[in-house]
Design a protein around this motif. Structure first.
Motif, PDB file in Angstrom:
ATOM      1  N   ARG A   1      39.720  60.065  46.651  1.00  0.00           N
ATOM      2  CA  ARG A   1      40.012  60.751  45.385  1.00  0.00           C
ATOM      3  C   ARG A   1      39.171  60.143  44.269  1.00  0.00           C
ATOM      4  NH1 ARG A   1      45.038  59.862  47.984  1.00  0.00           N
ATOM      5  NH2 ARG A   1      45.327  57.912  46.848  1.00  0.00           N
ATOM      6  N   THR A   2      38.427  60.992  43.549  1.00  0.00           N
ATOM      7  CA  THR A   2      37.615  60.497  42.427  1.00  0.00           C
ATOM      8  C   THR A   2      38.545  60.132  41.283  1.00  0.00           C
ATOM      9  OG1 THR A   2      35.893  62.025  43.060  1.00  0.00           O
ATOM     10  CG2 THR A   2      35.730  61.101  40.838  1.00  0.00           C
ATOM     11  N   PRO A   3      38.462  58.904  40.761  1.00  0.00           N
ATOM     12  CA  PRO A   3      39.341  58.561  39.646  1.00  0.00           C
ATOM     13  C   PRO A   3      39.081  59.436  38.419  1.00  0.00           C
ATOM     14  CG  PRO A   3      37.927  56.687  40.264  1.00  0.00           C
ATOM     15  CD  PRO A   3      37.587  57.812  41.176  1.00  0.00           C
ATOM     16  N   LEU A   4      40.158  59.778  37.750  1.00  0.00           N
ATOM     17  CA  LEU A   4      40.066  60.618  36.545  1.00  0.00           C
ATOM     18  C   LEU A   4      40.645  59.835  35.361  1.00  0.00           C
ATOM     19  CD1 LEU A   4      39.695  63.361  35.062  1.00  0.00           C
ATOM     20  CD2 LEU A   4      41.956  64.018  35.913  1.00  0.00           C
ATOM     21  N   ILE A   5      39.833  59.646  34.336  1.00  0.00           N
ATOM     22  CA  ILE A   5      40.316  58.986  33.121  1.00  0.00           C
ATOM     23  C   ILE A   5      40.324  60.038  32.017  1.00  0.00           C
ATOM     24  CG2 ILE A   5      39.934  57.137  31.443  1.00  0.00           C
ATOM     25  CD1 ILE A   5      40.633  56.042  34.207  1.00  0.00           C
ATOM     26  N   ALA A   6      41.533  60.372  31.558  1.00  0.00           N
ATOM     27  CA  ALA A   6      41.694  61.463  30.603  1.00  0.00           C
ATOM     28  C   ALA A   6      42.198  60.925  29.270  1.00  0.00           C
ATOM     29  CB  ALA A   6      42.700  62.477  31.162  1.00  0.00           C
TER      30      ALA A   6
ATOM     31  N   ASP B   1      29.093  56.616  36.918  1.00  0.00           N
ATOM     32  CA  ASP B   1      29.021  57.502  38.070  1.00  0.00           C
ATOM     33  C   ASP B   1      30.204  57.208  38.998  1.00  0.00           C
ATOM     34  OD1 ASP B   1      27.485  59.527  38.827  1.00  0.00           O
ATOM     35  OD2 ASP B   1      26.205  58.360  40.186  1.00  0.00           O
ATOM     36  N   GLY B   2      30.881  58.236  39.449  1.00  0.00           N
ATOM     37  CA  GLY B   2      32.012  57.994  40.347  1.00  0.00           C
ATOM     38  C   GLY B   2      33.351  58.016  39.631  1.00  0.00           C
ATOM     39  N   VAL B   3      33.319  58.121  38.306  1.00  0.00           N
ATOM     40  CA  VAL B   3      34.576  58.279  37.554  1.00  0.00           C
ATOM     41  C   VAL B   3      34.473  59.599  36.804  1.00  0.00           C
ATOM     42  CG1 VAL B   3      36.069  57.344  35.733  1.00  0.00           C
ATOM     43  CG2 VAL B   3      34.763  55.793  37.192  1.00  0.00           C
ATOM     44  N   GLU B   4      35.520  60.411  36.880  1.00  0.00           N
ATOM     45  CA  GLU B   4      35.520  61.651  36.099  1.00  0.00           C
ATOM     46  C   GLU B   4      36.182  61.366  34.749  1.00  0.00           C
ATOM     47  OE1 GLU B   4      37.320  64.975  38.107  1.00  0.00           O
ATOM     48  OE2 GLU B   4      36.818  66.320  36.463  1.00  0.00           O
ATOM     49  N   VAL B   5      35.521  61.772  33.683  1.00  0.00           N
ATOM     50  CA  VAL B   5      36.028  61.502  32.340  1.00  0.00           C
ATOM     51  C   VAL B   5      36.393  62.832  31.680  1.00  0.00           C
ATOM     52  CG1 VAL B   5      35.477  60.515  30.076  1.00  0.00           C
ATOM     53  CG2 VAL B   5      34.584  59.445  32.155  1.00  0.00           C
ATOM     54  N   LEU B   6      37.553  62.853  31.042  1.00  0.00           N
ATOM     55  CA  LEU B   6      38.062  64.087  30.450  1.00  0.00           C
ATOM     56  C   LEU B   6      38.549  63.813  29.035  1.00  0.00           C
ATOM     57  CD1 LEU B   6      39.373  66.993  30.612  1.00  0.00           C
ATOM     58  CD2 LEU B   6      41.346  65.884  31.678  1.00  0.00           C
ATOM     59  N   LEU B   7      38.201  64.690  28.109  1.00  0.00           N
ATOM     60  CA  LEU B   7      38.716  64.578  26.736  1.00  0.00           C
ATOM     61  C   LEU B   7      39.592  65.786  26.434  1.00  0.00           C
ATOM     62  CD1 LEU B   7      35.526  63.343  24.817  1.00  0.00           C
ATOM     63  CD2 LEU B   7      37.478  61.989  25.636  1.00  0.00           C
ATOM     64  N   CYS B   8      40.777  65.520  25.883  1.00  0.00           N
ATOM     65  CA  CYS B   8      41.716  66.588  25.518  1.00  0.00           C
ATOM     66  C   CYS B   8      41.999  66.528  24.020  1.00  0.00           C
ATOM     67  CB  CYS B   8      43.018  66.453  26.305  1.00  0.00           C
ATOM     68  SG  CYS B   8      42.799  66.527  28.091  1.00  0.00           S
TER      69      CYS B   8
ATOM     70  N   ASP C   1      45.437  57.028  40.636  1.00  0.00           N
ATOM     71  CA  ASP C   1      44.097  57.620  40.759  1.00  0.00           C
ATOM     72  C   ASP C   1      43.434  57.849  39.406  1.00  0.00           C
ATOM     73  OD1 ASP C   1      44.587  57.903  43.586  1.00  0.00           O
ATOM     74  OD2 ASP C   1      45.879  59.608  43.070  1.00  0.00           O
ATOM     75  N   GLY C   2      43.927  57.177  38.385  1.00  0.00           N
ATOM     76  CA  GLY C   2      43.322  57.349  37.073  1.00  0.00           C
ATOM     77  C   GLY C   2      44.369  57.168  36.002  1.00  0.00           C
ATOM     78  N   GLY C   3      43.999  57.519  34.767  1.00  0.00           N
ATOM     79  CA  GLY C   3      44.926  57.317  33.665  1.00  0.00           C
ATOM     80  C   GLY C   3      44.915  58.481  32.697  1.00  0.00           C
ATOM     81  N   LEU C   4      46.077  58.735  32.115  1.00  0.00           N
ATOM     82  CA  LEU C   4      46.182  59.647  30.976  1.00  0.00           C
ATOM     83  C   LEU C   4      46.453  58.725  29.788  1.00  0.00           C
ATOM     84  CD1 LEU C   4      46.244  62.442  29.731  1.00  0.00           C
ATOM     85  CD2 LEU C   4      48.590  62.719  30.500  1.00  0.00           C
ATOM     86  N   VAL C   5      45.484  58.684  28.881  1.00  0.00           N
ATOM     87  CA  VAL C   5      45.469  57.641  27.855  1.00  0.00           C
ATOM     88  C   VAL C   5      45.650  58.272  26.485  1.00  0.00           C
ATOM     89  CG1 VAL C   5      44.130  55.715  26.931  1.00  0.00           C
ATOM     90  CG2 VAL C   5      43.799  56.421  29.325  1.00  0.00           C
TER      91      VAL C   5
ATOM     92  N   ALA D   1      36.092  50.950  27.832  1.00  0.00           N
ATOM     93  CA  ALA D   1      36.470  49.835  28.720  1.00  0.00           C
ATOM     94  C   ALA D   1      37.405  50.329  29.834  1.00  0.00           C
ATOM     95  CB  ALA D   1      37.144  48.736  27.903  1.00  0.00           C
ATOM     96  N   ILE D   2      38.278  51.281  29.513  1.00  0.00           N
ATOM     97  CA  ILE D   2      39.178  51.818  30.548  1.00  0.00           C
ATOM     98  C   ILE D   2      38.366  52.614  31.585  1.00  0.00           C
ATOM     99  CG2 ILE D   2      41.104  53.411  30.953  1.00  0.00           C
ATOM    100  CD1 ILE D   2      42.234  52.520  28.203  1.00  0.00           C
ATOM    101  N   ILE D   3      37.388  53.366  31.106  1.00  0.00           N
ATOM    102  CA  ILE D   3      36.521  54.115  32.042  1.00  0.00           C
ATOM    103  C   ILE D   3      35.820  53.130  32.989  1.00  0.00           C
ATOM    104  CG2 ILE D   3      34.427  55.536  32.205  1.00  0.00           C
ATOM    105  CD1 ILE D   3      35.293  56.745  29.434  1.00  0.00           C
ATOM    106  N   ARG D   4      35.303  52.045  32.425  1.00  0.00           N
ATOM    107  CA  ARG D   4      34.588  51.051  33.260  1.00  0.00           C
ATOM    108  C   ARG D   4      35.555  50.379  34.237  1.00  0.00           C
ATOM    109  NH1 ARG D   4      32.616  49.105  28.330  1.00  0.00           N
ATOM    110  NH2 ARG D   4      31.005  50.521  27.623  1.00  0.00           N
TER     111      ARG D   4
END
Ligand code: PEP
Length: 251
Positions: free
Chosen positions: A2-7, A34-41, A229-233, A245-248
């Protein structure tokens, strides 16, 4: 895998200039992650500004809410098709602030998730117990009720596309974070429930994010847990350095 998702959930914050510079900084971090999916809401009025800033880069765009009807006389509301048309790929549904301040129920969450899926969006379905519920031992019951209520009647091929966010209400915006062990316990319970209902192949595909005062100091140990598998921040997503830093930490 599962690709980690940082939102980042910006909630009701920022104006256009601030949104532009924050999303520019995050786009630069995401290029190196690379290898982390980044999302902005961002909030609705900032969606287009952020879309233009992250244009063609690796950062995905999402909204914080959606109405369940496709169109019509619903003053002040926004449909899933409108979000998709604005460039969104994701939408958060059932955030505890929506449940607490706007009376959203498990049924509301289900209808919104359904509408999102029909428009081709990925719903990030939020669940989590209050402090009272944790203290009286009802966390498993509450979380399972919220998940089964949100997914009831969804087709397995749709369930495969969702993201779940476990956000203990007592940890949101309070500076109190669940320990990695406490969070992992609930994530494992959610994955176990998904496995029983939909089978291992689907359960192993679904990303389960942790949310609740995630910050640079605790992200790495939370993200190291098997079922996180990631974070909702929230708060930390408004600061470029902290969110970067959380993405890294997810790398
Ligand atoms: C949230 O609102 O989804 C959240 C997790 O907020 P915070 O990170 O500020 O606790």
């Amino acid at each position: 895998m599962r690709t980690p998702l940082i939102a980042g959930n910006w909630k009701m914050n920022l104006l256009r200039d601030e949104a532009r510079s924050l999303s520019e900084a995050i786009a630069a971090t995401a290029k190196e992650a690379d290898g982390v999916e980044v999302l902005l809401c961002p909030p609705f009025p900032l969606l287009d500004t952020v879309r233009r800033t992250i244009d063609a880069g690796p950062v995905a765009l999402g909204a914080q809410n959606v109405h369940n009807e496709p169109s019509g006389a619903f003053t002040g509301e926004v449909s899933a098709a409108m979000l998709a048309d604005t460039g969104c790929e994701y939408v958060i549904v059932g955030h505890s602030e929506r449940r607490q301040y706007f009376g959203e129920t498990d049924a509301t969450v289900r209808h919104k998730a359904n509408a999102a899926l029909e428009a081709g969006l990925t719903p990030i379905i939020c669940v989590g117990e209050t402090l009272d519920e944790r203290e009286d031992g009802s966390t498993p019951k509450v979380v399972e009720r919220q998940i089964s209520g949100a997914l009831e009647r969804l087709k397995p091929e749709d369930v495969r596309r969702i993201v779940i966010a476990y956000e203990p209400v007592w940890a949101i915006g309070t500076g109190k974070t669940a320990t990695p062990e406490t969070a992992q316990e609930v994530h494992a319970l959610i994955r176990g429930w998904l496995k029983r209902e939909y089978g291992g192949a689907i359960a192993d595909t679904i990303r389960i994010l942790y949310g609740g005062s995630m910050k640079p100091a605790n992200a790495e140990e939370l993200l190291a847990e098997r079922d996180i598998d990631g974070g909702l921040v929230g708060g930390a997503s408004l600061k470029a350095d902290d969110f970067s830093a959380i993405i890294r930490a997810a790398l």
